[in-house]
Design an enzyme around this catalytic site. Structure first.
Site, PDB file in Angstrom:
ATOM      1  N   ASP A 162      -2.079  -0.928  -3.321  1.00 27.10           N
ATOM      2  CA  ASP A 162      -2.340  -0.381  -4.727  1.00 27.10           C
ATOM      3  C   ASP A 162      -1.248  -0.345  -5.794  1.00 27.10           C
ATOM      4  O   ASP A 162      -0.177  -0.933  -5.353  1.00 27.10           O
ATOM      5  CB  ASP A 162      -2.760   1.079  -4.373  1.00 27.10           C
ATOM      6  CG  ASP A 162      -1.639   1.821  -3.719  1.00 27.10           C
ATOM      7  OD1 ASP A 162      -0.436   1.440  -3.660  1.00 27.10           O
ATOM      8  OD2 ASP A 162      -2.055   2.558  -2.694  1.00 27.10           O
ATOM      9  N   ASP A 187      -9.917 -14.879 -17.032  1.00 23.91           N
ATOM     10  CA  ASP A 187     -10.705 -15.485 -15.967  1.00 23.91           C
ATOM     11  C   ASP A 187     -11.975 -16.128 -16.558  1.00 23.91           C
ATOM     12  O   ASP A 187     -12.464 -15.722 -17.220  1.00 23.91           O
ATOM     13  CB  ASP A 187     -11.359 -14.104 -15.180  1.00 23.91           C
ATOM     14  CG  ASP A 187     -11.937 -14.517 -13.998  1.00 23.91           C
ATOM     15  OD1 ASP A 187     -11.122 -15.008 -12.980  1.00 23.91           O
ATOM     16  OD2 ASP A 187     -13.040 -14.613 -14.020  1.00 23.91           O
ATOM     17  N   ASP A 207      -4.473   3.572   3.118  1.00 21.48           N
ATOM     18  CA  ASP A 207      -6.157   3.443   3.331  1.00 21.48           C
ATOM     19  C   ASP A 207      -6.287   2.001   3.609  1.00 21.48           C
ATOM     20  O   ASP A 207      -7.304   1.610   3.677  1.00 21.48           O
ATOM     21  CB  ASP A 207      -6.736   3.749   2.267  1.00 21.48           C
ATOM     22  CG  ASP A 207      -6.334   2.979   0.780  1.00 21.48           C
ATOM     23  OD1 ASP A 207      -5.347   2.194   0.878  1.00 21.48           O
ATOM     24  OD2 ASP A 207      -7.177   3.015  -0.216  1.00 21.48           O
ATOM     25  N   ASP A 221       0.873  -1.362  -0.052  1.00 23.06           N
ATOM     26  CA  ASP A 221      -0.032   0.062  -0.079  1.00 23.06           C
ATOM     27  C   ASP A 221       1.057   1.422  -0.020  1.00 23.06           C
ATOM     28  O   ASP A 221       1.896   1.294   0.527  1.00 23.06           O
ATOM     29  CB  ASP A 221      -0.982  -0.131   1.259  1.00 23.06           C
ATOM     30  CG  ASP A 221      -1.897   1.165   1.307  1.00 23.06           C
ATOM     31  OD1 ASP A 221      -2.278   1.688  -0.061  1.00 23.06           O
ATOM     32  OD2 ASP A 221      -2.341   1.413   2.187  1.00 23.06           O
ATOM     33  N   GLU A 259      -7.699 -19.443 -17.025  1.00 26.20           N
ATOM     34  CA  GLU A 259      -8.446 -20.222 -15.954  1.00 26.20           C
ATOM     35  C   GLU A 259      -9.636 -21.086 -16.519  1.00 26.20           C
ATOM     36  O   GLU A 259     -10.491 -20.646 -16.796  1.00 26.20           O
ATOM     37  CB  GLU A 259      -8.789 -19.203 -14.919  1.00 26.20           C
ATOM     38  CG  GLU A 259      -9.431 -19.880 -13.676  1.00 26.20           C
ATOM     39  CD  GLU A 259     -10.182 -19.347 -12.665  1.00 26.20           C
ATOM     40  OE1 GLU A 259     -10.571 -19.409 -11.615  1.00 26.20           O
ATOM     41  OE2 GLU A 259     -11.034 -18.168 -13.306  1.00 26.20           O
TER      42      GLU A 259
HETATM   43  C1  GLC Z   1     -12.053 -16.595 -10.809  1.00 29.53           C
HETATM   44  C2  GLC Z   1     -11.371 -15.921 -10.026  1.00 29.53           C
HETATM   45  C3  GLC Z   1     -12.043 -15.583  -8.702  1.00 29.53           C
HETATM   46  C4  GLC Z   1     -13.256 -14.798  -9.166  1.00 29.53           C
HETATM   47  C5  GLC Z   1     -13.851 -15.577 -10.012  1.00 29.53           C
HETATM   48  C6  GLC Z   1     -15.196 -14.600 -10.593  1.00 29.53           C
HETATM   49  O1  GLC Z   1     -12.218 -17.795 -10.455  1.00 29.53           O
HETATM   50  O2  GLC Z   1      -9.953 -16.197  -9.748  1.00 29.53           O
HETATM   51  O3  GLC Z   1     -11.226 -14.809  -7.752  1.00 29.53           O
HETATM   52  O4  GLC Z   1     -13.969 -14.791  -7.935  1.00 29.53           O
HETATM   53  O5  GLC Z   1     -13.280 -16.014 -10.954  1.00 29.53           O
HETATM   54  O6  GLC Z   1     -14.520 -13.721 -11.702  1.00 29.53           O
END
Ligand code: GLC
Length: 542
Positions: free
Chosen positions: A40, A213, A36, A32, A268
């Protein structure tokens, strides 16, 4: 140079993302700059030199885009801007420039399956059934009895449907995650175009790629059929696997490959079988890399790990696809915590359990950094951190993932490098044992987990057999795994003892060979003496 020599050099060259060690920054909890209590980009920038010292080659930065933070940034309300909590675009540009100057690439987190419900697209879509953006999301009328269109369940709250009824317009909308994360409708060409534009925006700014993602979710079976009863209760996002997604990935790959910088897309693909995940590499024309999740849940057992490694090789090798390895991330308990919990379940006394889970986490680091495939280190793993025990009053994540997201302790001062203003505290409690397990203390201690990671990464870089060599099992007693990595005539052997007792290793070729790295030693051990300590990993040059 002769043509032959040029050819040789080219044949020997592999894409940077195959040889790189990646480091995941979860920016809220990394560092940080403004007191806050939330990390960041400027805070992260200050710490880049520490990451270069560690030796990592590429950073994956979890989302920092504008977001109402219902899922702490995985609910994006503007893909092309930085949330003021994290800084601004100029700060991001400086971060990339500084990382590049230190020799590290920067990969950002692209969230294509869903937006925030506060994204202007969804605000418009939900304003009326005739709005221009209506078809950018997935809307359906209720069933005759008023129920949602199918039985899909959302991630996080498994008792909740993956649909929310929108009273004002009388339809349900789909969300495979939180209701504040409506799924985009990738069947709508304008969505594809708009999302491609977001990729171009960041590619033009100089990023080195994307972590995509929940990428396997961008295609859905158009019939939206019920999930069969045998998978009831599994979030639909873990089951969603349809052919059209591959077509969409090929288009994304084509777009990314038009840029000259060898940008990478690591996806992912959170599906239950490694074989299914492997199909998302396509014929080398879809994802460059996909996360390999079974090791993320693997207990500290030789047979289990052997199974993960064999499944990965069997699924990926025939396609020429390059594996990835990960022990922890921002969505799951850290591996040290998993080992702690297993020890508690096995009834080990707490002192022995703590000693063993540290030894196991060290050996796991050697495993991670010596397998064939690209390793991903989650921030704090290099300090040997465990999850924070977050008291009920401070829990904030709808998915119960607060523990592994505790802030990183940078030093031994009372605030551990997170000075906050009066009445402000860090958004989650600090990671445990911060007095000893902080970056400053571990950097000063050659026997620390931090130095082990640094040595293992340096060894990987200095040893092509480790970064790109072939992989072959070595036959060893139960509870011990061994593998040979070979490149251009150089062979190293990795031995990992998953048991709590020392094991004799009777391999003539290894006796007296040079030990390059030991998981429990600050310095190489000299020559191999035919014995592997409890929960110890060694890398040996034959
Ligand atoms: C992926 C991310 C996770 C998020 C999900 C929805 O699994 O790693 O953190 O909550 O997607 O975007």
């Amino acid at each position: 140079m002769s043509v032959d020599a040029t050819y040789q050099a080219d044949a020997d060259r592999v894409p940077w993302w195959q040889e790189a060690v990646f480091y995941q920054i979860y920016p809220r909890s990394f560092a940080d700059s403004d007191g806050d209590g939330v990390g960041d980009l400027a805070g992260a920038r200050v710490r880049l030199a520490d990451l270069a010292w560690l030796g990592v080659d590429a950073l994956w930065i979890s989302p920092f885009f504008r977001s109402p933070m219902a899922d702490f940034g995985y609910d994006v309300s503007d893909y092309c801007d930085v949330d003021p909590l994290f800084g601004d675009l100029a700060e991001f540009d400086s971060l990339v420039a500084d990382a590049h100057a230190l020799g590290m690439r920067v990969v950002i987190d692209w969230v294509p399956n869903h937006t925030s419900d506060q994204h202007p697209w969804f605000l418009d879509a939900s304003s009326s059934r005739d709005s221009p953006h209506r078809n950018w999301y997935v809307w359906r009328y209720p069933e005759p009895d008023g129920s949602p269109p199918n039985n899909w369940v959302a991630a996080f709250d498994l008792s909740a449907p993956a649909w929310t009824f929108h009273e004002p317009t009388g339809q349900w909308y789909l969300h495979l995650f939180e209701s504040a994360q409506p799924d985009l409708n990738w069947d709508e060409p304008q969505v594809v175009e708009a999302m491609h534009d977001t990729l171009r925006f960041w590619l033009d700014r100089g990023v080195d790629g994307f972590r995509a993602d929940a990428i396997h979710c961008i295609g859905k079976d158009p019939r939206l059929p019920d999930d069969p009863p045998e998978v009831a209760g599994i979030p639909h996002c873990a089951l969603n696997d349809v052919p059209v997604t591959h077509e969409r990935l090929r288009a994304i790959r084509t777009l990314v490959d038009t840029y000259p910088g060898q940008q990478v897309v690591v996806g992912e693909v959170f599906l239950l079988s490694t074989e299914e995940v492997a199909t998302y590499y396509g014929d080398g024309d879809e994802l460059h890399l996909a996360f390999n999740f079974p090791p993320l849940f693997a207990p500290w057992l030789a047979d289990h790990w052997r199974g993960c490694i064999e499944d990965t090789c069997a699924a990926l090798e025939p396609r020429g696809a390059w594996p990835t390895w990960v022990l922890s991330n921002h969505d799951n308990p850290r591996h040290r915590t998993r080992y702690d919990r297993a020890a508690a379940r096995a009834g080990e006394d707490p002192v022995t359990a703590a000693r063993r889970s540290e030894a196991r986490a060290r050996a796991a680091a050697v495993l991670l950094l010596s397998l064939r495939g690209t390793p991903f280190v989650y921030q704090g793993d290099e300090l040997g951190l465990a999850d924070a025990d977050v008291p009920e009053g401070r829990r904030v994540d709808p998915g119960g993932r607060d523990g592994c997201r505790a802030p990183i302790p940078w030093d031994a001062t009372p605030d551990h490098g997170w000075p906050t203003g009066a009445g402000v505290r860090t958004w989650l409690p600090m990671a445990p044992e911060a007095e000893e397990r902080n970056r400053g203390a571990e950097a000063a201690e050659p026997g620390s987990v931090l130095h082990l990671y640094r040595r293992a990464i340096a060894l990987r870089h200095a040893t092509p057999a480790l970064s790109r060599g072939s992989f072959e099992w070595v036959d060893l007693p139960d509870g011990v795994l061994g593998y040979r990595r070979t490149h251009a005539g150089d062979t190293v052997v990795v031995l990992v003892n998953f048991t709590g007792t020392a094991v004799a290793i009777d391999l003539a070729k290894l006796q007296g060979a040079e030990v390059l790295l030991a998981s429990d030693d600050p310095v190489p051990r000299g020559r191999f003496a035919g014995r592997l300590g409890p929960d110890q990993a060694l890398i040996i040059r034959t």
